[in-house]
Write an enzyme that holds these catalytic residues in place. Structure first.
Site, short mmCIF file in Angstrom:
data_model
loop_
_atom_site.label_atom_id
_atom_site.label_comp_id
_atom_site.label_asym_id
_atom_site.label_seq_id
_atom_site.Cartn_x
_atom_site.Cartn_y
_atom_site.Cartn_z
N CYS A 240 36.47 -74.37 -38.37
CA CYS A 240 36.38 -74.01 -39.78
C CYS A 240 36.99 -75.11 -40.65
CB CYS A 240 37.15 -72.73 -40.04
SG CYS A 240 36.59 -71.35 -39.05
N LYS B 15 23.47 -82.22 -25.91
CA LYS B 15 24.64 -81.35 -25.85
C LYS B 15 24.25 -79.96 -25.36
CE LYS B 15 28.91 -80.23 -26.31
NZ LYS B 15 29.70 -80.62 -25.14
N GLU C 90 34.03 -82.32 -10.92
CA GLU C 90 34.06 -82.49 -12.37
C GLU C 90 34.42 -83.94 -12.73
OE1 GLU C 90 32.92 -81.07 -14.80
OE2 GLU C 90 34.06 -81.71 -16.54
N ASN D 183 41.39 -70.48 -41.87
CA ASN D 183 41.15 -71.07 -40.55
C ASN D 183 42.17 -70.47 -39.61
OD1 ASN D 183 39.36 -72.71 -41.83
ND2 ASN D 183 40.46 -74.61 -41.48
N GLY D 184 41.77 -70.20 -38.37
CA GLY D 184 42.72 -69.67 -37.39
C GLY D 184 42.33 -68.27 -36.96
N ARG E 246 32.70 -81.36 -38.34
CA ARG E 246 33.52 -80.49 -37.48
C ARG E 246 32.70 -79.38 -36.84
NH1 ARG E 246 39.14 -80.40 -39.54
NH2 ARG E 246 39.25 -78.22 -38.97
N GLU F 57 28.22 -89.40 -16.05
CA GLU F 57 27.42 -89.11 -17.24
C GLU F 57 27.75 -90.01 -18.42
OE1 GLU F 57 27.89 -85.19 -18.95
OE2 GLU F 57 30.00 -85.15 -18.41
N HIS G 207 32.15 -86.55 7.72
CA HIS G 207 30.83 -86.13 8.18
C HIS G 207 29.71 -86.97 7.55
CE1 HIS G 207 32.58 -82.77 10.29
NE2 HIS G 207 33.27 -82.48 9.20
N LYS H 108 31.97 -86.38 -14.87
CA LYS H 108 32.42 -87.03 -16.12
C LYS H 108 32.15 -88.52 -16.05
CE LYS H 108 32.59 -84.42 -18.30
NZ LYS H 108 32.55 -83.01 -18.16
N TRP I 132 33.28 -71.56 -38.55
CA TRP I 132 32.85 -71.62 -37.15
C TRP I 132 33.29 -70.28 -36.59
CZ3 TRP I 132 30.42 -74.18 -33.29
CH2 TRP I 132 30.83 -73.93 -31.98
C1 F6R Z 1 28.80 -82.13 -18.69
C2 F6R Z 1 28.15 -81.15 -19.54
C3 F6R Z 1 27.06 -80.34 -18.95
C4 F6R Z 1 27.17 -78.89 -19.41
C5 F6R Z 1 25.93 -78.10 -18.94
C6 F6R Z 1 26.05 -76.63 -19.31
O1 F6R Z 1 29.83 -82.79 -19.36
O2 F6R Z 1 28.49 -80.99 -20.68
O3 F6R Z 1 27.04 -80.42 -17.57
O4 F6R Z 1 28.34 -78.33 -18.88
O5 F6R Z 1 24.79 -78.62 -19.55
O6 F6R Z 1 26.19 -76.45 -20.68
P1 F6R Z 1 26.72 -75.09 -21.27
O7 F6R Z 1 28.13 -74.91 -20.84
O8 F6R Z 1 26.57 -75.23 -22.75
O9 F6R Z 1 25.83 -74.00 -20.72
#
Ligand code: F6R
Length: 606
Positions: free
Chosen positions: A2, A601, A479, A98-99, A27, A486, A502, A483, A74
């Site tokens: 927000c 995203k 993970e 906000n909050g 934001r 990607e 293995h 990271k 938000w």
């Molecule tokens: C990796 C990443 C993706 C998401 C995946 C699921 O950094 O962001 O692997 O985690 O696309 O996305 P959500 O959580 O939005 O369903």
């Protein structure tokens, strides 16, 4: 997240407020609104969606006022729509917030008894009614009295139609900054909103308030002690400010984690009884006790959070758990028995594979519990019950803060289910006490960022990387590898450390960096042995180890230390150095960290 903007001066407020809101757009938000004070009463307009929708709804002839407040929302409590958008109004008072007000439900009950009627689902509307209820001709006193009754976090701006040049601001846990102008003053949640008008600012601290008029700025504590604040000069440019001074959104989001993790459990823990309360889970104790099996559905990073959840739920709630790639589950013939609960994890709440897998599970009779970040997203709406992670908008494409918040929520769900089974109150209390320490422990890891940057420089030109861990650290290895690949385009694999022999061990030579997640737990000795195997083949080792562990330092080329915690929460700490390592490697390689190639995203195509 927000955003708040307010102005009181001599120029027309509406255009200043709209411009301020636009500067906060980065934001992320889902609705926006504005309240202008005019000599003949206030004018309030709110709209769902973009600020241009709000602009299109404004009647500029009605906007002749020089004082007003505005907000981008938000969603946290209640879906994004016009009713839930801010400002909220009670009597002649308008408020933006906000909050999260944690005790809003109890306050709402009391206010309803006094005849107050609510038109939104928000916690904010409760606060404005509370202020109006306590108002006796003095807005500042009413705000102070109301805030004394409120638990939770807030940054607020409040106006009253009878004092059309006054803005009252207050903060606890949610930022608020005063812009000091010449014959005009500003209030905002973020300096970006006031930068076009002034570079002189006062940052309010928690527990502080401000009373703004066109020619004066008065600061005090919420308990009404006058305080003198330093006026500071902003030297940053707008781009830097929008990223909070960080070079990229991803880095900003990594550093937000002490706050976002706390926001995930804020107001949801009951340390005295070792239990939790999750308002969005409308299942009775009887229903919770009768859950026989859990299926976790997710993709990508959310799937990794699910794997951490599997360890937690099996260990502390004694429930059988399967973690499924949503994309695979939906095309199989999954067996859903009575008593199956599906935890559907998605930051965006829109990932098509996760959504369709959820629909398939529901069709087959599973109960659905959604764990999402985006309020009102499709998965949140279609889940029978759900928990929001409250991480705020995640703008960087690589998910970081959502992951640690998802794991935090899975921890709360573990305690919820465990306490309806074998988990003792004492154990629950210990777990919650430890959870309360986690934000500070995360900060301790973040404080090592410079060292991690140095290590990143050493490995930025490698082409491959292996991540190894056992037990609950195995998903962290996955993970870490995701990271890295990607955002830096380096080929990286995560493996259970014991699986190395293995097959993947054939890859090890002096050109293969291997990241071991090797914190002190029941698998520690075994992981150290795996490390020796790598060392014997000249592999380069980066180890994530527990503070005080000197043994690992003798075997690894580089060690990054994390504070010790209970096994359930250790992954939250272990993942932080891996996020920073990937970030700095990618930056060294000149990659576009916030917008990596080929990635979106929110993945809404199959
Ligand atoms: C990796 C990443 C993706 C998401 C995946 C699921 O950094 O962001 O692997 O985690 O696309 O996305 P959500 O959580 O939005 O369903």
């Amino acid at each position: 997240m927000c955003g708040i903007v307010g102005v009181t001066g001599t120029q027309e407020a509406a255009s200043i407020l709209i411009e301020g809101l636009k500067r906060l757009e980065y934001r992320g938000y889902d609705s926006a609104g504005i309240a202008i004070q005019r000599p003949h009463g206030q004018y309030v307009v709110k709209e769902k969606g973009k600020i241009r929708n709000l602009e299109a709804s404004l009647d500029w002839n009605e906007l002749k006022g020089t004082c007003g407040i505005a907000h981008t929302r938000w969603a946290t409590h209640g879906v994004p729509n016009r009713d839930n958008a801010h400002p909220h109004v009670a009597g002649k008072i308008a408020l933006v917030h906000n909050g999260i007000i944690e005790n809003y439900a109890a306050l709402k009950v009391q206010l309803r008894k006094k005849g107050r009627v609510f038109s939104s689902e928000t916690d904010t509307e409760v606060l404005v009614h509370l202020i109006d209820d306590l108002y006796d001709g003095d807005l500042v006193t009413a705000v102070q009295k109301a805030l004394a009754l409120v638990d939770g976090a807030f940054g607020i701006a409040v106006t009253h139609a009878d004092e059309p040049d006054l803005i009252v601001g207050a903060r606890r846990g949610s930022p608020l900054v005063v812009g000091v102008g010449d014959g005009e003053n500003f209030l905002a949640s973020d300096v970006a909103a006031v930068m076009g008008h002034t570079r002189q600012v006062i940052y309010l601290d928690d527990g502080e308030m401000v009373v703004l008029r066109p020619g004066s700025v008065q600061t005090m504590t919420i308990s009404n002690e006058a305080i003198t604040k330093e006026v500071q000069e902003i030297t940053w440019d707008l781009g830097q400010i929008q990223k909070g001074g960080f070079e990229h959104f991803m880095l900003k989001e990594i550093f937000e984690q002490p706050t976002t993790i706390r926001d995930a459990f804020r107001g949801r823990t009951l340390p005295d009884t070792g239990d939790v309360k999750l308002g969005g889970i409308q299942l009775t104790d009887w229903e919770l006790r009768n859950i026989r099996r859990i299926i976790i559905l997710a993709c990508g990073t959310s799937w990794h959070a699910g794997l951490v959840g599997e360890y937690m739920l099996e260990e502390y709630a004694h429930l059988p758990v399967e973690v499924e790639y949503a994309s695979e589950f939906r095309y199989r013939s999954p067996i859903i028995e009575p008593g199956t609960l599906c935890l559907v994890i998605s930051q965006s709440g829109e990932t098509i594979d996760t959504l369709e897998a959820m629909r398939e599970a529901r069709r087959r009779g599973a109960k659905i519990l959604g764990i999402t970040n985006v309020v009102g997203s499709t998965i949140a709406r279609e889940s029978e019950c759900g928990v929001y992670i409250h991480a705020g908008p995640e703008i960087g494409v690589a998910s970081t803060k959502a992951f640690t918040s998802q794991v935090t929520i899975l921890g709360l769900i573990t305690i919820l289910l465990g306490r309806r089974g074998h988990l003792s109150a004492d154990r629950g209390t210990q777990m919650l006490k430890e959870l309360d320490r986690v934000p500070d422990l995360v900060q301790r890891v973040l404080d090592q960022a410079e060292r991690i940057k140095d290590i990143a420089r050493v490995y930025a030109n490698h082409h491959n990387c292996l991540y190894l861990g056992r037990g609950v650290n195995f998903p962290i290895a996955l993970e870490g590898a995701l990271k890295l690949k990607e955002i830096s385009y380096i080929h990286a694999e995560g493996y259970p450390a014991a699986e190395m022999k293995h097959g993947p061990i054939a890859l090890i030579d002096e050109n293969m960096p291997v990241v071991f997640i090797c914190t002190k737990d029941s698998a520690y000795e075994k992981v150290v042995s795996n490390m020796m195997e790598v060392r014997a083949r000249k592999g380069r080792i980066i180890a994530i180890a527990t503070e005080g562990d000197t043994e690992v330092a003798q075997r690894a080329d580089h060690v990054l230390y994390v504070p010790p915690s209970i096994p359930m929460l250790q992954p939250i700490l272990s993942v932080i150095p891996l996020q920073l390592l990937s970030y700095h490697v990618a930056v060294q390689r000149g990659c576009d960290v916030d917008q990596p190639r080929n990635l979106a995203k929110s993945v809404t195509v199959e």
